[in-house]
Design an enzyme around this catalytic site. Structure first.
Site, short mmCIF file in Angstrom:
data_model
loop_
_atom_site.label_atom_id
_atom_site.label_comp_id
_atom_site.label_asym_id
_atom_site.label_seq_id
_atom_site.Cartn_x
_atom_site.Cartn_y
_atom_site.Cartn_z
N ARG A 53 2.18 1.87 13.60
CA ARG A 53 1.20 0.79 13.41
C ARG A 53 0.59 0.57 11.80
NH1 ARG A 53 -4.29 2.51 15.12
NH2 ARG A 53 -5.00 4.59 14.28
N HIS A 54 1.53 1.61 10.81
CA HIS A 54 1.94 1.53 9.39
C HIS A 54 2.79 0.93 8.80
CE1 HIS A 54 -1.71 4.37 9.69
NE2 HIS A 54 -2.23 3.30 9.01
N GLU A 102 0.65 4.55 0.67
CA GLU A 102 -0.28 4.93 1.66
C GLU A 102 1.57 6.35 2.71
OE1 GLU A 102 -2.14 2.93 4.26
OE2 GLU A 102 -4.13 3.05 2.99
N ARG A 138 1.32 -1.38 -0.02
CA ARG A 138 -0.09 -0.28 -0.04
C ARG A 138 0.78 1.69 0.22
NH1 ARG A 138 -5.77 -2.05 3.04
NH2 ARG A 138 -6.01 -3.05 1.94
N GLU A 170 -7.41 -0.77 14.92
CA GLU A 170 -8.63 -2.05 13.75
C GLU A 170 -7.64 -2.96 13.40
OE1 GLU A 170 -9.03 -2.20 9.26
OE2 GLU A 170 -9.90 -0.25 10.56
N ARG A 174 0.20 -6.80 12.33
CA ARG A 174 -0.28 -5.55 13.67
C ARG A 174 -1.25 -6.48 15.16
NH1 ARG A 174 -4.35 -0.48 11.51
NH2 ARG A 174 -2.80 0.37 10.99
N SER A 199 -10.99 -6.46 8.62
CA SER A 199 -11.58 -5.93 8.07
C SER A 199 -12.82 -6.43 7.56
CB SER A 199 -11.90 -4.83 7.32
OG SER A 199 -11.14 -3.59 8.16
#
Length: 444
Positions: free
Chosen positions: A228-229, A222, A220, A367, A418, A370
C-alpha cells in the site's frame, strides 16, 4: 493513411439502433485469439472498449482471406472491414463477416505474458511488461474507473466553487519536516522533490483564492516495501479559507459519496469485468476521537496503544472492523489527534492545546486522507515550527504570507491510488498506477 480506412467504430459501438444489420464497418485492434476449426475460423479482435468476433466460413470467403486469418499471430495489430451480422449467440450480440483484413503490425512470439487470462502472471511480470498487461480487460477496467473517478472529483470541486491550481514539485526545503525527501541537483544547489503541496496551498489562502484544489504528484523517500506504499503517488488536495476542520471533513465525505455514485453510474462494464459491486457510502461518516480509538484498540486486541502513539496497521484493522460491525460502513474519521504527532501547521484547541483540530479519514483497511484546521497566526506557527526541531528561517517564504493578513483556513490531502485501491478491493496499490515507482522499481 486515413483514420476512416483503419477504423470507423469501436467494438462497443455496434448495437441495434446505432448500426444497421449488414452495414459495412471497419474495426481496428489486436488479435486476441484465433480459433481455427477447419471449415470455419474465428478471429477475436480486441480494442480499448471490448472484443468482437470476426467469423470466416471457408466456403463463403475468398481462399486467400481465409488462409490469412488462420495465420494471424496473437497480439498483432489488424484492421478489419466487413458486414455486421447481429447474432444473439455471438459475443456482444454480433459478429463481423470480413471482406478485408489488413495486418498493420506483426507481434513477436512468444509473448511476455498471456493476455487471455488463461495463464496467470505475477505482479512483477505484469509490471515489467505493462504495455501487454494493459491489454488485459481487468487492467484496463481499473484505469477506466480511475479516469472516471478523477473526472468526478474535478466536476465536484468546480461545481462547489473551487479553483484548480498547480504548485511546484521542485522545492528548496522540506514541506513538513523530516527526512523523507528525494534530493536533486538544481543547477549549483541542492533542491528536493516535493512531498506535499501543503505550504503552497496555504500561501494561496493568503492570496485570496479562497477555495483551491490540486491533483498532482507527490514524492516521498520512505523505504517502505508494502502493498500500500508508493514513492511517487498522486495526491488530491484542497484548501479552504474561512473554514474549520469540520467544514472540510464534510466536503471530503460528500466528495467520496459523489465519486462512488458517478463510478457506479458510468463504469458499469468495467465494474462487471472486475466483478466488483459498489455501494455508495452513507454520509455523514462516523467520527471517532483519538481517545476513543485507543479504547477500541486496547479492548479488542493484544496490542496496546498509549496516548501519543500513532495508529499501527493492526490498529487500523481493529478499528476498521469495529466500525464496519457497528455501522456496516467502511469509511470513518478519527478526529482530535495529539498536537505533537501532527504536522506543525495543525491548529491546537484553544482550551486543550495538547489536542489538535486534525483528522484522518479512514477506510476499513487503511488511512486515505489527513487534514486539519491550520494555524493562521504567525507567532503561533513559528513556535510550532521550532517545537518540532525545525529552523523557521528555512520557512521564511511560507511565514511571510502569514504576516500580511492570513484568514482562518483548513484543508486535506487524499491519496488517489489508495482511494481507488479501497474502492475496487485490489490487493496491491501498484495495480492502480500505470508505472509504479517504489523502492525497487524505477523502470519502465
Amino acid at each position: 493513411m486515413s483514420l476512416a480506412k483503419l477504423r470507423t467504430h469501436y467494438t462497443a459501438d455496434i448495437k441495434p439502433g446505432k448500426v444497421d444489420n449488414g452495414q459495412k464497418i471497419t474495426l481496428a485492434g489486436w488479435v486476441h485469439e484465433v480459433r481455427d476449426l477447419g471449415g470455419i475460423c474465428f478471429v477475436v479482435l480486441r480494442d480499448r472498449e471490448g472484443k468482437a468476433q470476426v467469423t470466416l466460413v471457408k466456403k463463403k470467403v475468398d481462399k486467400e482471406l481465409f488462409n490469412a486469418a488462420r495465420r494471424l499471430v496473437r497480439e498483432s495489430v489488424i484492421s478489419v472491414t466487413g458486414s455486421v451480422k447481429f447474432e444473439e449467440k455471438a459475443p456482444n450480440g454480433y459478429e463481423l463477416l470480413p471482406d478485408e483484413i489488413t495486418v498493420l503490425n506483426v507481434a513477436d512470439s512468444p509473448l511476455p505474458m498471456d493476455t487471455t487470462g488463461k495463464v496467470e502472471a505475477e505482479l512483477d511480470t505484469r509490471l515489467d511488461s505493462r504495455f501487454i498487461d494493459l491489454r488485459r480487460a481487468e487492467t484496463t477496467a481499473i484505469f477506466k474507473i480511475r479516469h472516471q473517478a478523477l473526472q468526478a472529483i474535478r466536476k465536484y470541486f468546480v461545481e462547489n466553487g473551487f479553483i484548480e491550481t498547480a504548485t511546484p514539485k521542485v522545492v528548496a526545503t522540506a514541506t513538513e519536516g523530516g527526512t523523507a525527501l528525494f534530493p536533486i541537483t538544481y543547477f549549483d544547489r541542492e533542491a528536493f522533490l516535493n512531498q506535499s503541496p501543503q505550504l503552497f496551498k496555504q500561501i494561496l489562502m493568503s492570496g485570496g483564492l479562497d477555495r483551491v484544489f490540486e491533483i498532482g504528484p507527490i514524492f516521498r523517500a520512505e523505504e517502505h516495501d508494502t502493498r500500500r506504499h508508493l514513492n511517487e503517488a498522486t495526491s488530491i488536495d484542497i484548501e479552504v479559507s474561512f473554514a474549520d476542520h469540520f467544514d472540510v471533513m464534510e466536503i471530503l465525505e460528500n466528495l467520496v459519496a459523489y465519486v462512488y455514485t458517478q463510478v457506479i453510474e458510468k463504469c458499469t462494464s468495467s465494474l462487471e469485468t472486475l466483478e466488483v459491486e459498489l455501494k455508495v457510502p452513507k454520509t455523514p461518516f462516523l467520527k471517532l476521537t483519538y481517545d476513543e480509538v485507543i479504547e477500541i484498540v486496547n479492548a479488542r486486541s493484544e496490542e496496546k496503544m498509549h496516548w501519543g502513539d500513532d495508529l499501527s496497521t493492526l490498529g487500523e484493522h481493529v478499528v476498521g472492523d469495529y466500525v464496519y460491525e457497528t455501522t456496516e460502513e467502511s469509511h470513518y474519521f478519527i478526529i482530535d489527534w495529539p498536537t505533537e504527532i501532527k504536522p506543525f501547521y495543525a491548529m491546537p484547541y484553544e482550551d486543550r492545546p495538547e489536542y489538535s483540530k486534525s483528522f484522518d479519514m479512514m477506510h476499513r483497511t487503511m488511512e486515505l486522507s489527513s487534514g486539519a484546521q491550520r494555524i493562521h497566526i504567525p507567532d503561533l506557527l513559528k513556535i510550532r515550527i521550532e517545537s518540532q526541531g525545525l529552523n523557521p528561517e528555512g520557512f521564511e517564504f511560507y511565514l511571510k504570507a502569514f504576516r500580511y493578513g492570513m484568514p482562518p483556513h483548513a484543508g486535506w490531502g487524499m491519496g488517489c491510488e489508495r482511494f481507488i485501491m479501497t474502492m475496487l478491493g485490489t490487493e496491491n496499490i501498484r495495480d492502480t498506477v500505470l508505472f509504479p515507482r517504489d523502492r525497487r522499481r524505477l523502470s519502465p
